[in-house]
Write a protein that holds these residues in place. Structure first.
Motif, short mmCIF file in Angstrom:
data_model
loop_
_atom_site.label_atom_id
_atom_site.label_comp_id
_atom_site.label_asym_id
_atom_site.label_seq_id
_atom_site.Cartn_x
_atom_site.Cartn_y
_atom_site.Cartn_z
N SER A 1 0.82 -1.21 0.00
CA SER A 1 0.00 0.00 0.00
C SER A 1 0.85 1.25 0.00
CB SER A 1 -0.95 -0.01 1.20
OG SER A 1 -1.90 -1.03 1.04
N THR A 2 1.95 1.24 0.72
CA THR A 2 2.85 2.40 0.73
C THR A 2 3.36 2.66 -0.68
OG1 THR A 2 3.49 2.02 3.03
CG2 THR A 2 4.97 3.36 1.69
N ALA A 3 3.81 1.61 -1.36
CA ALA A 3 4.31 1.76 -2.73
C ALA A 3 3.22 2.28 -3.66
CB ALA A 3 4.85 0.42 -3.24
N PHE A 4 2.00 1.77 -3.52
CA PHE A 4 0.88 2.19 -4.36
C PHE A 4 0.61 3.69 -4.18
CE2 PHE A 4 -3.69 2.99 -4.86
CZ PHE A 4 -3.93 2.47 -6.13
N TYR A 5 0.42 4.15 -2.95
CA TYR A 5 0.08 5.55 -2.71
C TYR A 5 1.24 6.50 -3.01
CZ TYR A 5 -4.48 4.29 -0.91
OH TYR A 5 -5.77 3.83 -0.80
N ARG A 6 2.45 6.04 -2.81
CA ARG A 6 3.60 6.87 -3.18
C ARG A 6 3.63 7.06 -4.70
NH1 ARG A 6 9.23 5.60 -0.50
NH2 ARG A 6 9.58 7.61 -1.48
N ARG A 7 3.40 5.99 -5.43
CA ARG A 7 3.49 6.05 -6.90
C ARG A 7 2.33 6.85 -7.49
NH1 ARG A 7 4.72 1.91 -11.17
NH2 ARG A 7 5.20 3.29 -12.91
N ILE A 8 1.12 6.59 -7.04
CA ILE A 8 -0.05 7.23 -7.62
C ILE A 8 -0.18 8.69 -7.20
CG2 ILE A 8 -2.59 7.19 -7.69
CD1 ILE A 8 -1.15 4.98 -9.30
N GLU B 1 7.56 6.52 10.10
CA GLU B 1 7.28 5.09 9.98
C GLU B 1 7.39 4.44 11.34
OE1 GLU B 1 8.94 3.02 6.51
OE2 GLU B 1 9.79 4.96 5.92
N GLY B 2 6.52 3.47 11.60
CA GLY B 2 6.57 2.75 12.86
C GLY B 2 7.77 1.83 12.90
N GLU C 1 5.16 -5.19 15.53
CA GLU C 1 3.83 -5.61 15.96
C GLU C 1 2.77 -4.54 15.66
OE1 GLU C 1 3.14 -8.70 17.16
OE2 GLU C 1 5.23 -9.06 16.63
N GLN C 2 3.21 -3.32 15.35
CA GLN C 2 2.28 -2.22 15.05
C GLN C 2 2.80 -1.42 13.86
OE1 GLN C 2 2.43 -0.36 18.97
NE2 GLN C 2 0.40 -1.16 19.40
N PRO C 3 2.84 -2.04 12.67
CA PRO C 3 3.40 -1.35 11.50
C PRO C 3 2.48 -0.24 10.98
CG PRO C 3 2.66 -3.55 10.91
CD PRO C 3 2.46 -3.41 12.38
N PHE C 4 3.08 0.91 10.71
CA PHE C 4 2.35 2.04 10.13
C PHE C 4 3.32 2.93 9.37
CE2 PHE C 4 3.85 3.81 14.12
CZ PHE C 4 4.24 5.10 13.77
N LEU D 1 -1.26 5.02 6.94
CA LEU D 1 -1.58 3.63 6.63
C LEU D 1 -1.22 2.78 7.83
CD1 LEU D 1 -0.04 3.46 3.02
CD2 LEU D 1 -2.42 3.96 3.66
N TRP D 2 -2.15 1.91 8.22
CA TRP D 2 -1.99 1.06 9.39
C TRP D 2 -2.20 -0.39 8.96
CZ3 TRP D 2 -0.88 4.02 13.64
CH2 TRP D 2 -1.20 5.37 13.54
N GLN D 3 -1.18 -1.23 9.14
CA GLN D 3 -1.34 -2.64 8.79
C GLN D 3 -1.96 -3.35 9.98
OE1 GLN D 3 1.79 -4.70 6.63
NE2 GLN D 3 1.49 -6.47 7.97
N GLN D 4 -3.30 -3.38 9.97
CA GLN D 4 -4.02 -4.01 11.08
C GLN D 4 -5.36 -4.57 10.62
OE1 GLN D 4 -4.18 -0.84 13.99
NE2 GLN D 4 -5.77 0.26 12.91
#
Length: 155
Positions: A24-31, A39-40, A44-47, A60-63
């Motif tokens: 998702s990070t790659a998608f939103y950065r590119r578009i 960055e987290g 255990e709590q990636p964002f 963006l929150w990977q949860q």
């Protein structure tokens, strides 16, 4: 005015739950041309916080798991405005390269006879998105895909 919010009220940032933070990070950065602001560091709590020109735009929150449930209460779609029809078309071409799924074919007006319009698509998790311009679509001759409702309804 007692009990009211300031007249300077505006949208701050939008936070989205995603299933794969890197994708998702790659998608939103590119578009959208957004850059990481923070960055987290806890696995255990990636964002990631994404922004542009010093302004936070998207977090963006990977949860989450699965795909965005469009039939459930919550976010209908997320819209981004650009200055020109050329910018909308450039985003459309890039999205085609990435294999994005579109709700309508090509740049379409927001409604019959509207001069504003754009493209309507989903991100890798099925979140409905729009990139539009406020003017210039009427001159393309494109027809609204749903004459009785706003195009951004994704009908």
């Amino acid at each position: 005015m007692s009990g009211t919010i300031s007249s300077t009220l505006q949208t701050g940032h939008v936070g989205l739950n995603v299933t794969d933070l890197a994708r998702s990070t790659a998608f939103y950065r590119r578009i959208l041309g957004l850059e990481p602001v923070q960055e987290g560091t806890d696995p255990e709590q990636p964002f990631v916080f994404l922004g542009r020109d010093g302004r936070l735009v998207l977090t963006l929150w990977q949860q989450s798991e699965g795909s965005f449930p469009v039939g459930a209460p919550g976010l209908h779609h997320l819209s981004f405005q650009v200055d020109s029809l050329d910018e909308v078309r450039a985003a459309e071409a890039l999205l085609h390269e990435l294999g994005a799924s579109f709700a309508h074919e090509g740049v379409v007006p927001h409604g019959e006879g509207a001069d504003s319009g754009g493209i309507f698509f989903t991100d890798p998790d099925g979140i409905r998105l729009e990139i539009y311009t406020p003017a210039g679509v009427r001159d393309t001759g494109a027809e609204a895909p749903v004459p009785s409702a706003p195009t951004c309804g994704f009908f």
